[in-house]
Design a protein around this motif. Structure first.
Motif, PDB file in Angstrom:
ATOM      1  N   THR A 130       0.861  -1.178   0.000  1.00 36.54           N
ATOM      2  CA  THR A 130       0.000   0.000   0.000  1.00 36.54           C
ATOM      3  C   THR A 130       0.897   1.227   0.000  1.00 36.54           C
ATOM      4  O   THR A 130       2.101   1.125   0.240  1.00 36.54           O
ATOM      5  N   ALA A 131       0.314   2.366  -0.258  1.00 35.42           N
ATOM      6  CA  ALA A 131       1.111   3.598  -0.298  1.00 35.42           C
ATOM      7  C   ALA A 131       1.793   3.848   1.042  1.00 35.42           C
ATOM      8  O   ALA A 131       2.966   4.229   1.097  1.00 35.42           O
ATOM      9  N   ARG A 132       1.073   3.608   2.124  1.00 30.23           N
ATOM     10  CA  ARG A 132       1.630   3.846   3.463  1.00 30.23           C
ATOM     11  C   ARG A 132       2.843   2.953   3.730  1.00 30.23           C
ATOM     12  O   ARG A 132       3.861   3.400   4.256  1.00 30.23           O
TER      13      ARG A 132
END
Length: 102
Positions: A78-80
């Motif tokens: 995920t981006a995080r």
């Protein structure tokens, strides 16, 4: 793995692609540590700057980023989590500079 329609989380599973995704993100973070000082000095370049060879930077980034990829390989893509890999690659380069490894 159960995929639900509309699930924003992209899962590659605990496989080689997940490892390489985090490895590439941490290599990018590693390169940020090298590139940001160059961008900051762009308007007023140093006379006779000493730049590292591109292959030595790539080799050092690849080797140190293996540790970041192993640590983060269990995280989803995920981006995080990728930002965490970028930050870890940045920190590994900073540690190498502090220890005078690079």
């Amino acid at each position: 793995m159960n995929i639900v329609a509309g699930d924003p989380q992209v899962e590659l599973g605990e496989t080689i692609p997940r490892f390489f995704t985090h490895w590439i993100a941490s290599c990018f973070g590693h390169f940020l540590m090298v590139l940001l000082p160059l961008v900051a000095a762009w308007p007023h370049p140093l006379e006779g700057p000493d730049f590292p060879r591109w292959w030595s930077v790539l080799l050092f980034a690849g080797v140190t980023s293996i540790a970041a990829a192993i640590i983060n390989a269990n995280l989803p893509v995920t981006a995080r989590e990728l930002v965490k890999s970028v930050a870890l690659g940045f920190a590994l380069n900073a540690t190498g500079v502090i220890l005078k490894i690079a």
